[in-house]
Design an enzyme around this catalytic site. Structure first.
Site, PDB file in Angstrom:
ATOM      1  N   ASP A  92       4.668  14.745  -2.284  1.00  0.00           N
ATOM      2  CA  ASP A  92       3.247  14.366  -2.376  1.00  0.00           C
ATOM      3  C   ASP A  92       2.584  14.700  -3.704  1.00  0.00           C
ATOM      4  O   ASP A  92       1.454  15.226  -3.738  1.00  0.00           O
ATOM      5  CB  ASP A  92       2.462  15.019  -1.240  1.00  0.00           C
ATOM      6  CG  ASP A  92       2.908  14.565   0.142  1.00  0.00           C
ATOM      7  OD1 ASP A  92       3.818  13.721   0.231  1.00  0.00           O
ATOM      8  OD2 ASP A  92       2.353  15.070   1.132  1.00  0.00           O
ATOM      9  N   HIS A 147      -7.741   7.351   9.489  1.00  0.00           N
ATOM     10  CA  HIS A 147      -6.673   8.136  10.112  1.00  0.00           C
ATOM     11  C   HIS A 147      -7.248   9.253  10.972  1.00  0.00           C
ATOM     12  O   HIS A 147      -8.305   9.825  10.667  1.00  0.00           O
ATOM     13  CB  HIS A 147      -5.746   8.712   9.036  1.00  0.00           C
ATOM     14  CG  HIS A 147      -4.482   9.268   9.578  1.00  0.00           C
ATOM     15  ND1 HIS A 147      -4.315  10.586   9.909  1.00  0.00           N
ATOM     16  CD2 HIS A 147      -3.304   8.661   9.875  1.00  0.00           C
ATOM     17  CE1 HIS A 147      -3.096  10.782  10.375  1.00  0.00           C
ATOM     18  NE2 HIS A 147      -2.453   9.631  10.355  1.00  0.00           N
ATOM     19  N   HIS A 149      -8.027  11.004   2.346  1.00  0.00           N
ATOM     20  CA  HIS A 149      -7.144  11.145   1.192  1.00  0.00           C
ATOM     21  C   HIS A 149      -5.926  10.245   1.351  1.00  0.00           C
ATOM     22  O   HIS A 149      -5.551   9.880   2.453  1.00  0.00           O
ATOM     23  CB  HIS A 149      -6.685  12.608   1.029  1.00  0.00           C
ATOM     24  CG  HIS A 149      -5.825  13.092   2.166  1.00  0.00           C
ATOM     25  ND1 HIS A 149      -6.336  13.477   3.382  1.00  0.00           N
ATOM     26  CD2 HIS A 149      -4.472  13.238   2.260  1.00  0.00           C
ATOM     27  CE1 HIS A 149      -5.355  13.844   4.185  1.00  0.00           C
ATOM     28  NE2 HIS A 149      -4.210  13.701   3.533  1.00  0.00           N
ATOM     29  N   LYS A 167       4.868   8.729   4.474  1.00  0.00           N
ATOM     30  CA  LYS A 167       4.652   9.416   5.747  1.00  0.00           C
ATOM     31  C   LYS A 167       3.158   9.457   6.053  1.00  0.00           C
ATOM     32  O   LYS A 167       2.327   9.229   5.181  1.00  0.00           O
ATOM     33  CB  LYS A 167       5.215  10.846   5.678  1.00  0.00           C
ATOM     34  CG  LYS A 167       4.607  11.711   4.596  1.00  0.00           C
ATOM     35  CD  LYS A 167       5.344  13.035   4.479  1.00  0.00           C
ATOM     36  CE  LYS A 167       4.739  13.920   3.399  1.00  0.00           C
ATOM     37  NZ  LYS A 167       3.345  14.299   3.627  1.00  0.00           N
ATOM     38  N   CYS A 196       2.617  20.490   3.432  1.00  0.00           N
ATOM     39  CA  CYS A 196       3.710  19.515   3.460  1.00  0.00           C
ATOM     40  C   CYS A 196       5.029  20.066   2.923  1.00  0.00           C
ATOM     41  O   CYS A 196       6.100  19.702   3.412  1.00  0.00           O
ATOM     42  CB  CYS A 196       3.297  18.252   2.726  1.00  0.00           C
ATOM     43  SG  CYS A 196       1.904  17.413   3.546  1.00  0.00           S
TER      44      CYS A 196
END
Length: 207
Positions: free
Chosen positions: A12, A56, A85, A110, A155
């Site tokens: 990321d 989301h 984001h 992802k 993450c």
């Protein structure tokens, strides 16, 4: 040089997590030259990319009356609510411009399912939906995973923990990571990783 049985997973390194981004990781841009140099030592490199649809479920904006970094309980467990984001197709979702890993063989996106978050490159936050990365690595004869990127306590840690869970040796390259560190999350992440057998190391010690 790590051998062909090792992979570097670069997590990321995207605009949303850089200084000025909507979920800016403090000093997140400092990892980029370290990762660029480190990646040259690996034959196998995988990049991950947070890739959320608009609205989301992990976004605070999707929960009226809630604010970023509130924690709520969803059907799959506790969820930190984030600022919007890495929304698909936006500048925030793009890989950071100074990241130079042209030989990466795979970009794994992802967090694309609207109702479940996905910190890990292996298993989504519901603990059962897999990304296919385990099979991809196994088919290529890879059994050692080195993880770097953003952010250490989310993450990166979840990716390393799940790598152990599905049978890989795993290490986190600390100087190639930066953390958000909200409410003690960094110390808690390292404690979990140490218990799981994830090694911590510096980029100069990777072999």
């Amino acid at each position: 040089m790590p051998d062909a049985s090792a992979v570097l997973i670069v997590v990321d390194v995207q605009n949303s997590f850089m200084p000025g981004g909507s979920v800016a990781v403090p000093r997140g841009d400092e990892v980029v030259p370290v990762i660029n140099a480190l990646a040259k030592r690996f034959a196998n490199v995988v990049l991950t990319q947070d890739w959320h649809p608009a609205g989301h479920r992990s976004f605070a904006s999707s929960h009226p009356g809630r604010k970023p970094f509130d924690v709520i309980t969803l059907d799959y467990g506790e969820q930190i609510l984030w600022p919007d984001h890495c929304v698909q197709g936006t500048d925030g979702a793009r890989l950071y411009r100074d990241l130079e890993v042209a030989h990466a063989q795979l970009v794994l996106r992802k967090g694309d399912h609207p109702n479940v978050d996905s910190y890990s490159a292996f298993i989504e936050a519901d603990g059962k939906t897999t990304t296919g990365l385990r099979g991809y690595l196994r088919e290529r004869g890879i059994d050692k995973v080195y993880v770097c990127g953003l952010a250490t306590d989310f993450c990166v840690a979840w990716t390393a923990l799940d790598a152990r869970k599905v049978g890989f040796a795993a290490a986190v390259i600390d100087d190639a990571c930066r953390a958000i560190d909200t409410q003690g999350s960094l110390a808690a992440a390292w404690e979990r990783m140490e218990r799981a057998g994830v090694k911590g190391m510096q980029s100069g010690n990777v072999a």
